[in-house]
Design a protein around this motif. Structure first.
Motif, PDB file in Angstrom:
ATOM      1  N   GLY A   1       0.801  -1.219   0.000  1.00 19.42           N
ATOM      2  CA  GLY A   1       0.000   0.000   0.000  1.00 19.42           C
ATOM      3  C   GLY A   1       0.832   1.266   0.000  1.00 19.42           C
ATOM      4  O   GLY A   1       0.314   2.337   0.330  1.00 19.42           O
ATOM      5  N   ASN A   2       2.096   1.164  -0.384  1.00 21.57           N
ATOM      6  CA  ASN A   2       2.976   2.339  -0.368  1.00 21.57           C
ATOM      7  C   ASN A   2       2.442   3.480  -1.236  1.00 21.57           C
ATOM      8  O   ASN A   2       2.328   4.622  -0.785  1.00 21.57           O
ATOM      9  CB  ASN A   2       4.379   1.961  -0.872  1.00 21.57           C
ATOM     10  N   THR A   3       2.125   3.166  -2.472  1.00 18.67           N
ATOM     11  CA  THR A   3       1.651   4.190  -3.404  1.00 18.67           C
ATOM     12  C   THR A   3       0.320   4.761  -2.941  1.00 18.67           C
ATOM     13  O   THR A   3       0.104   5.975  -2.989  1.00 18.67           O
ATOM     14  CB  THR A   3       1.531   3.599  -4.820  1.00 18.67           C
ATOM     15  N   LYS A   4      -0.558   3.925  -2.459  1.00 15.45           N
ATOM     16  CA  LYS A   4      -1.883   4.381  -2.002  1.00 15.45           C
ATOM     17  C   LYS A   4      -1.764   5.359  -0.838  1.00 15.45           C
ATOM     18  O   LYS A   4      -2.562   6.292  -0.718  1.00 15.45           O
ATOM     19  CB  LYS A   4      -2.739   3.173  -1.615  1.00 15.45           C
ATOM     20  N   LYS A   5      -0.769   5.189   0.024  1.00 15.71           N
ATOM     21  CA  LYS A   5      -0.567   6.140   1.130  1.00 15.71           C
ATOM     22  C   LYS A   5      -0.326   7.545   0.586  1.00 15.71           C
ATOM     23  O   LYS A   5      -0.873   8.522   1.114  1.00 15.71           O
ATOM     24  CB  LYS A   5       0.620   5.709   2.001  1.00 15.71           C
ATOM     25  N   LEU A   6       0.477   7.657  -0.454  1.00 21.13           N
ATOM     26  CA  LEU A   6       0.739   8.962  -1.068  1.00 21.13           C
ATOM     27  C   LEU A   6      -0.536   9.536  -1.674  1.00 21.13           C
ATOM     28  O   LEU A   6      -0.856  10.718  -1.486  1.00 21.13           O
ATOM     29  CB  LEU A   6       1.817   8.846  -2.144  1.00 21.13           C
ATOM     30  N   LEU A   7      -1.263   8.700  -2.387  1.00 18.54           N
ATOM     31  CA  LEU A   7      -2.461   9.164  -3.079  1.00 18.54           C
ATOM     32  C   LEU A   7      -3.577   9.530  -2.122  1.00 18.54           C
ATOM     33  O   LEU A   7      -4.315  10.494  -2.360  1.00 18.54           O
ATOM     34  CB  LEU A   7      -2.934   8.104  -4.064  1.00 18.54           C
ATOM     35  N   ASP A   8      -3.711   8.789  -1.040  1.00 14.19           N
ATOM     36  CA  ASP A   8      -4.727   9.129  -0.039  1.00 14.19           C
ATOM     37  C   ASP A   8      -4.458  10.505   0.557  1.00 14.19           C
ATOM     38  O   ASP A   8      -5.393  11.272   0.801  1.00 14.19           O
ATOM     39  CB  ASP A   8      -4.775   8.070   1.064  1.00 14.19           C
ATOM     40  N   ALA A   9      -3.191  10.827   0.777  1.00 12.85           N
ATOM     41  CA  ALA A   9      -2.844  12.143   1.324  1.00 12.85           C
ATOM     42  C   ALA A   9      -3.156  13.245   0.312  1.00 12.85           C
ATOM     43  O   ALA A   9      -3.665  14.315   0.679  1.00 12.85           O
ATOM     44  CB  ALA A   9      -1.371  12.181   1.721  1.00 12.85           C
ATOM     45  N   ILE A  10      -2.873  13.005  -0.946  1.00 16.43           N
ATOM     46  CA  ILE A  10      -3.201  13.981  -1.990  1.00 16.43           C
ATOM     47  C   ILE A  10      -4.708  14.157  -2.074  1.00 16.43           C
ATOM     48  O   ILE A  10      -5.216  15.288  -2.119  1.00 16.43           O
ATOM     49  CB  ILE A  10      -2.611  13.549  -3.350  1.00 16.43           C
ATOM     50  N   ALA A  11      -5.454  13.043  -2.066  1.00 11.43           N
ATOM     51  CA  ALA A  11      -6.914  13.104  -2.170  1.00 11.43           C
ATOM     52  C   ALA A  11      -7.547  13.773  -0.955  1.00 11.43           C
ATOM     53  O   ALA A  11      -8.619  14.378  -1.066  1.00 11.43           O
ATOM     54  CB  ALA A  11      -7.481  11.699  -2.362  1.00 11.43           C
ATOM     55  N   ALA A  12      -6.898  13.685   0.207  1.00 13.07           N
ATOM     56  CA  ALA A  12      -7.423  14.352   1.405  1.00 13.07           C
ATOM     57  C   ALA A  12      -7.256  15.872   1.312  1.00 13.07           C
ATOM     58  O   ALA A  12      -8.039  16.623   1.889  1.00 13.07           O
ATOM     59  CB  ALA A  12      -6.721  13.817   2.654  1.00 13.07           C
ATOM     60  N   ALA A  13      -6.245  16.312   0.575  1.00 11.37           N
ATOM     61  CA  ALA A  13      -5.951  17.742   0.472  1.00 11.37           C
ATOM     62  C   ALA A  13      -6.551  18.394  -0.773  1.00 11.37           C
ATOM     63  O   ALA A  13      -6.790  19.597  -0.778  1.00 11.37           O
ATOM     64  CB  ALA A  13      -4.439  17.961   0.494  1.00 11.37           C
ATOM     65  N   TYR A  14      -6.773  17.603  -1.811  1.00  8.20           N
ATOM     66  CA  TYR A  14      -7.237  18.131  -3.099  1.00  8.20           C
ATOM     67  C   TYR A  14      -8.336  17.242  -3.669  1.00  8.20           C
ATOM     68  O   TYR A  14      -8.411  16.062  -3.363  1.00  8.20           O
ATOM     69  CB  TYR A  14      -6.072  18.197  -4.107  1.00  8.20           C
TER      70      TYR A  14
ATOM     71  N   GLY B   1       5.954  15.236   0.858  1.00  5.12           N
ATOM     72  CA  GLY B   1       6.590  15.560  -0.418  1.00  5.12           C
ATOM     73  C   GLY B   1       5.665  15.310  -1.596  1.00  5.12           C
ATOM     74  O   GLY B   1       5.652  16.082  -2.560  1.00  5.12           O
ATOM     75  N   ALA B   2       4.886  14.237  -1.532  1.00  7.02           N
ATOM     76  CA  ALA B   2       3.935  13.939  -2.608  1.00  7.02           C
ATOM     77  C   ALA B   2       2.848  15.005  -2.686  1.00  7.02           C
ATOM     78  O   ALA B   2       2.478  15.454  -3.773  1.00  7.02           O
ATOM     79  CB  ALA B   2       3.317  12.559  -2.396  1.00  7.02           C
ATOM     80  N   VAL B   3       2.344  15.430  -1.537  1.00 10.92           N
ATOM     81  CA  VAL B   3       1.313  16.475  -1.504  1.00 10.92           C
ATOM     82  C   VAL B   3       1.888  17.786  -2.034  1.00 10.92           C
ATOM     83  O   VAL B   3       1.246  18.483  -2.839  1.00 10.92           O
ATOM     84  CB  VAL B   3       0.723  16.635  -0.088  1.00 10.92           C
ATOM     85  N   ALA B   4       3.101  18.128  -1.629  1.00 13.88           N
ATOM     86  CA  ALA B   4       3.758  19.355  -2.110  1.00 13.88           C
ATOM     87  C   ALA B   4       3.994  19.286  -3.625  1.00 13.88           C
ATOM     88  O   ALA B   4       3.815  20.285  -4.333  1.00 13.88           O
ATOM     89  CB  ALA B   4       5.071  19.578  -1.376  1.00 13.88           C
ATOM     90  N   PHE B   5       4.392  18.121  -4.122  1.00 16.18           N
ATOM     91  CA  PHE B   5       4.576  17.930  -5.565  1.00 16.18           C
ATOM     92  C   PHE B   5       3.269  18.196  -6.296  1.00 16.18           C
ATOM     93  O   PHE B   5       3.229  18.937  -7.282  1.00 16.18           O
ATOM     94  CB  PHE B   5       5.065  16.503  -5.849  1.00 16.18           C
ATOM     95  N   TYR B   6       2.175  17.605  -5.820  1.00 15.47           N
ATOM     96  CA  TYR B   6       0.886  17.792  -6.477  1.00 15.47           C
ATOM     97  C   TYR B   6       0.482  19.266  -6.459  1.00 15.47           C
ATOM     98  O   TYR B   6       0.021  19.805  -7.470  1.00 15.47           O
ATOM     99  CB  TYR B   6      -0.206  16.924  -5.834  1.00 15.47           C
TER     100      TYR B   6
END
Length: 147
Positions: A13-26, A135-140
């Motif tokens: 679930g490594n990738t999903k952790k990044l995406l869940d954080a992005i989806a929570a913010a955007y 870092g993933a959220v900042a990238f997005y």
């Protein structure tokens, strides 16, 4: 602008952790390519592709999804997690004929017990960590801000 992120996150679930954080913010639509192999993406302005790296390639479900469903002339971006190193060659090849505009790439370490790494107890334990996720959220944010 509407954004979809097509992903596969199968082992830890490594990738999903990044995406869940992005989806929570955007506001983004997450599309699991393993469960949904086909979807009309024409209504999206930006399309991201996210996956763990398996033997230097994106997950086959993401590559197949991109080959079948990617419309012409869309903004794209890539997100990856990996035990060894980031490699975007496979997804770039899948999108070669689609005239997409690449906005950027983000990759970080992810806990990896795939194949021979399982015998050693895995690589990159504890990743993605909070800094990787931030870092993933900042990238997005960076690639989607109106300039």
């Amino acid at each position: 602008m509407k954004t979809a992120i097509v992903y596969a996150s199968t082992h830890h679930g490594n990738t999903k952790k990044l995406l869940d954080a992005i989806a929570a913010a955007y506001e983004v639509d997450l599309i699991d390519a393993v469960k949904i192999p086909e979807k009309d993406l024409n209504r999206y302005d930006r399309i991201g592709f996210a996956s763990g790296i398996y033997y230097s390639k994106f997950h086959q479900a993401v590559l197949n999804f991109a080959a079948v469903n990617m419309p012409q002339n869309k903004q794209t971006f890539f997100i990856s997690t990996y035990g060894g190193k980031a490699d975007y060659t496979s997804i770039e090849k899948a999108l070669t004929a689609k005239n997409s505009v690449l906005l950027g790439k983000y990759g970080c370490k992810g806990y990896d017990t795939f194949g021979p790494f399982k015998l050693m107890g895995g690589l990159a334990k504890g990743h993605p960590d909070e800094a990787d996720i931030a870092g993933a959220v900042a990238f997005y944010k960076e690639i989607t801000e109106e300039k």
